[in-house]
Scaffold this motif. Structure first.
Motif, PDB file in Angstrom:
ATOM      1  N   LEU A  45       0.820  -1.207   0.000  1.00 29.45           N
ATOM      2  CA  LEU A  45       0.000   0.000   0.000  1.00 29.45           C
ATOM      3  C   LEU A  45       0.857   1.260   0.000  1.00 29.45           C
ATOM      4  CD1 LEU A  45      -2.751  -1.245   2.443  1.00 29.45           C
ATOM      5  CD2 LEU A  45      -3.138  -0.507   0.087  1.00 29.45           C
ATOM      6  N   LEU A  46       1.915   1.272   0.786  1.00 29.69           N
ATOM      7  CA  LEU A  46       2.791   2.448   0.820  1.00 29.69           C
ATOM      8  C   LEU A  46       3.475   2.668  -0.526  1.00 29.69           C
ATOM      9  CD1 LEU A  46       4.303   2.009   4.382  1.00 29.69           C
ATOM     10  CD2 LEU A  46       2.825   3.883   3.628  1.00 29.69           C
ATOM     11  N   LYS A  47       3.816   1.593  -1.200  1.00 28.51           N
ATOM     12  CA  LYS A  47       4.387   1.732  -2.542  1.00 28.51           C
ATOM     13  C   LYS A  47       3.375   2.389  -3.474  1.00 28.51           C
ATOM     14  CE  LYS A  47       6.661  -0.928  -6.200  1.00 28.51           C
ATOM     15  NZ  LYS A  47       7.134  -2.272  -6.624  1.00 28.51           N
ATOM     16  N   ARG A  48       2.111   1.983  -3.355  1.00 25.22           N
ATOM     17  CA  ARG A  48       1.066   2.596  -4.175  1.00 25.22           C
ATOM     18  C   ARG A  48       0.916   4.081  -3.860  1.00 25.22           C
ATOM     19  NH1 ARG A  48      -2.579  -0.827  -6.704  1.00 25.22           N
ATOM     20  NH2 ARG A  48      -2.170  -3.052  -6.437  1.00 25.22           N
ATOM     21  N   TRP A  49       0.886   4.406  -2.567  1.00 25.39           N
ATOM     22  CA  TRP A  49       0.710   5.794  -2.152  1.00 25.39           C
ATOM     23  C   TRP A  49       1.920   6.656  -2.487  1.00 25.39           C
ATOM     24  CZ3 TRP A  49      -3.549   8.290  -0.320  1.00 25.39           C
ATOM     25  CH2 TRP A  49      -4.645   7.508   0.074  1.00 25.39           C
ATOM     26  N   SER A  50       3.021   6.046  -2.878  1.00 26.64           N
ATOM     27  CA  SER A  50       4.251   6.778  -3.211  1.00 26.64           C
ATOM     28  C   SER A  50       4.496   6.876  -4.714  1.00 26.64           C
ATOM     29  CB  SER A  50       5.456   6.097  -2.545  1.00 26.64           C
ATOM     30  OG  SER A  50       5.296   6.010  -1.150  1.00 26.64           O
ATOM     31  N   GLU A  51       3.524   6.518  -5.530  1.00 28.42           N
ATOM     32  CA  GLU A  51       3.706   6.519  -6.981  1.00 28.42           C
ATOM     33  C   GLU A  51       3.991   7.925  -7.509  1.00 28.42           C
ATOM     34  OE1 GLU A  51       0.718   2.753  -7.906  1.00 28.42           O
ATOM     35  OE2 GLU A  51      -0.056   4.810  -7.796  1.00 28.42           O
ATOM     36  N   PRO A  52       4.751   8.023  -8.593  1.00 27.58           N
ATOM     37  CA  PRO A  52       5.231   9.340  -9.050  1.00 27.58           C
ATOM     38  C   PRO A  52       4.152  10.255  -9.601  1.00 27.58           C
ATOM     39  CG  PRO A  52       5.878   7.614 -10.593  1.00 27.58           C
ATOM     40  CD  PRO A  52       5.346   6.923  -9.374  1.00 27.58           C
ATOM     41  N   GLN A  53       3.002   9.723 -10.034  1.00 24.89           N
ATOM     42  CA  GLN A  53       1.967  10.595 -10.596  1.00 24.89           C
ATOM     43  C   GLN A  53       1.193  11.351  -9.517  1.00 24.89           C
ATOM     44  OE1 GLN A  53       1.678   7.366 -10.290  1.00 24.89           O
ATOM     45  NE2 GLN A  53      -0.396   6.730  -9.768  1.00 24.89           N
ATOM     46  N   ARG A  54       1.439  11.015  -8.275  1.00 29.32           N
ATOM     47  CA  ARG A  54       0.707  11.629  -7.173  1.00 29.32           C
ATOM     48  C   ARG A  54       1.393  12.920  -6.726  1.00 29.32           C
ATOM     49  NH1 ARG A  54      -2.476   7.559  -4.118  1.00 29.32           N
ATOM     50  NH2 ARG A  54      -2.378   5.570  -5.248  1.00 29.32           N
ATOM     51  N   ARG A  55       0.573  13.932  -6.479  1.00 31.73           N
ATOM     52  CA  ARG A  55       1.078  15.174  -5.905  1.00 31.73           C
ATOM     53  C   ARG A  55       0.307  15.543  -4.642  1.00 31.73           C
ATOM     54  NH1 ARG A  55       4.303  13.791  -8.860  1.00 31.73           N
ATOM     55  NH2 ARG A  55       5.477  14.943 -10.448  1.00 31.73           N
TER      56      ARG A  55
END
Length: 231
Positions: A45-55
């Motif tokens: 989940l943390l890997k998902r929440w750290s994805e590059p498209q997120r700001r």
């Protein structure tokens, strides 16, 4: 693989493990049978929440929503289920897609039974995640009210924090031309301001409603006022 180190990750892993253990409840394995390790689920989940498209929809947002759930926990019927829903509510996030909530709910439906959460609570987590499409919980939906208020609490932040939030949302939609973004964002703000109430919990209504409306009105004026760029 674990996500890159982040100052909040260790604390978040502990919060995930505590919520997961509580949600397992009486369905936890019998003595001598090891329960699934919470750590791989937290790392995924943390890997998902750290994805590059997120700001904006980042680890910081996840942490803030969990903090707000803690603030509102006394209003919830099952606060640990709400905490798990907070973890999953934007676990799938692509700004150009309109199916993020549904895909996030389906992820919860796959992962939580494997992690030892019983069917009733798994279903409730998925329901709460889907509720964030509308942020419109029923009057008797205490858990839905807590999750939706926690997710929208950023609207009531101080002016500087709100400005960072608005700027981060714009960055997530960088692929949208300026004039189209301004029109779309203004429509969203008008819709929010037109609601009879933004927050449903007693704390949210008392502490967050007025500052949120001030922030929304100020952003709308900036987008549509005389000083706004021509569309």
């Amino acid at each position: 693989m674990a996500p890159d180190r982040h100052p909040d990750h260790d604390a978040l892993r502990e919060r995930w493990a505590a919520a997961l253990r509580a949600a397992r409840g009486a369905s936890a394995p019998s003595p001598g049978t090891p329960a699934p390790d919470p750590a791989p689920y937290a790392d995924n989940l943390l890997k998902r929440w750290s994805e590059p498209q997120r700001r904006y929809h980042t680890v910081e947002h996840l942490s803030a929503v969990l903090d707000h759930v803690d603030t509102l926990a006394a209003h919830a019927g099952d606060p640990d289920v709400v905490r798990l829903a907070a973890w999953f509510h934007d676990a799938v996030y692509l700004p150009e897609r309109s199916t993020n909530e549904e895909r996030s709910a389906r992820l919860a439906e796959r992962a939580l039974p494997e992690a030892g959460v019983p069917p009733r609570r798994t279903a409730e987590v998925a329901r709460l995640v889907r509720l964030t499409v509308t942020h419109d919980p029923a009057d008797d939906d205490r858990d839905g009210q807590v999750l939706c208020d926690a997710d929208l609490a950023v609207l009531a932040a101080d002016a500087e924090t709100y400005a960072r939030y608005a700027a981060a949302v714009r960055e997530e939609y960088a692929f949208v031309p300026d004039d189209a973004f301004r029109r779309g964002r203004a429509d969203v703000l008008r819709q929010l301001l037109g609601l009879p109430r933004l927050f449903r919990t007693p704390h949210g209504a008392a502490a967050w409603e007025e500052p949120a409306r001030r922030n929304l009105a100020r952003e709308l004026a900036e987008l549509t006022g005389p000083a706004a760029p021509a569309g």
